[in-house]
Write an enzyme that holds these catalytic residues in place. Sequence first.
Site, PDB file in Angstrom:
ATOM      1  N   GLY A 220      19.828  80.110   0.633  1.00 21.10           N
ATOM      2  CA  GLY A 220      20.807  78.713   0.986  1.00 21.10           C
ATOM      3  C   GLY A 220      21.631  78.688  -0.559  1.00 21.10           C
ATOM      4  N   TYR A 356      11.401  63.005   4.850  1.00 26.10           N
ATOM      5  CA  TYR A 356      12.245  63.627   4.371  1.00 26.10           C
ATOM      6  C   TYR A 356      12.973  62.405   3.909  1.00 26.10           C
ATOM      7  CZ  TYR A 356      16.181  66.603   3.374  1.00 26.10           C
ATOM      8  OH  TYR A 356      17.253  67.021   2.553  1.00 26.10           O
TER       9      TYR A 356
END
Length: 450
Positions: A220, A356
Amino acid sequence: MSDLLATLSNTGIAKQLGLPTVPTLRRHRPGDPLLAGPVLVASVGEGRFAKAVTAFVESHGVPALAAAGEEKLHGVVLDLSGATTLADLAAAQQLLTPAVKRLGPSGRVLLIGAEPGEASGAEAAAVAQSLDGLVRSIGKELRFGATANLLVVAADVTPAAIDSSVRFFLSARSAYVDGQVAHVSAPVGTPREPGEVDDPRAEEQPLAGRVAVVTGAARGIGAAIADTLARDGASIVAVDIPAAGEGLARTANRTGGVALQLDITAPDAADRLLGHLADRHGGVDVVVHNAGITRDKLLANMTSDRWDSVLAVNLGAQLTINEALLAKGSPLHEAGRVVCVSSQSGIAGNRGQTNYAASKAGVIGMVRALAPRFAERGATINAVAPGFIETDMTAKMPVATREGGRRINSLKQGGLPVDVAEAIGWFGRAESGGLNGQVVRVCGQSMLGA
């Protein structure tokens, strides 16, 4: 996953159906010229940087124009560092209005302003602060992949200190950075001296001779960061957990770097990482804290293990490693650059991501708090905050969510992992020492958040 609307938007059938146009962004390719055409360079008031920017533009073989004519422009640089009155602001409008009409596809608008807090008087402070609203609005009005950004420069800063930022914002490397404000202060470390002649290789390999460690490098965005920094000349130390060993090895082999399998949340992780950097590489110049995880749940259903694991990887490990980098005898070199990956979620919040978002907002607080301490070591720490980036993770989103993420920004598309990497490369340059404690979004000027 490919963006079908972007693929179709410039075709005849798209026009018949009335589909919105998704611009094709000009991104950096080795060997391409930094500037694709003439750049208008002008100053209002007693600006300190227009002369140096003019010389920079002309050194790249393109004209630096004083006013807009009939030709298409690659960029517009307006030095407003000396603007102090409403009359100066009106003069800026008179220059910008015809110039933006001549801006070509993937064109660049760059404003250079003064620090409002250093202004003498309320009117001067108001004018300096007004540039924030001005540049963000310009970014939302530009078309065809053009962007607008602002450099806010402290009074004691010389032209050499903004050089790397001018290069970045005028170049194709900043394709997905739009509507952003970066503050430049007195350089930390060893920037290039004024008048120093460019090494012709420096444009393509600005990180040559620098050792860069990238966490979460197996896939990624992390893999793209490693690839991009290696392309720019850095020697790569790719770090990821043992379970990602296969992908990590591919990244290391592809970049000609070294793979280090390491769980960054382990109690001895900082010692092992810094020991490796000292013993195998003689130290480190660029540290990229990219490793991160998600464990999404609505807060009403959040469990302590989901919360704790995300905070440990995304924030706790960075805090521990940064403290080790700041310790006496650490392998961080002079002009060291630490770059942390935050997120748009940490700025705007996101449903189902309280853990998060908290961790990524915490990264921003950490960067701002540690900036003075890193400066004492001759180093800097900054953060990038990606918005919607096209990755394997976003490809798994529901179609409506994914399309919404792609379209709610000024560029009407998702970014690519390389866009995040290019911004990190800008922060990672030795010449970027005037940038410290900064957070720049790589989001195409998302409509979410500040």
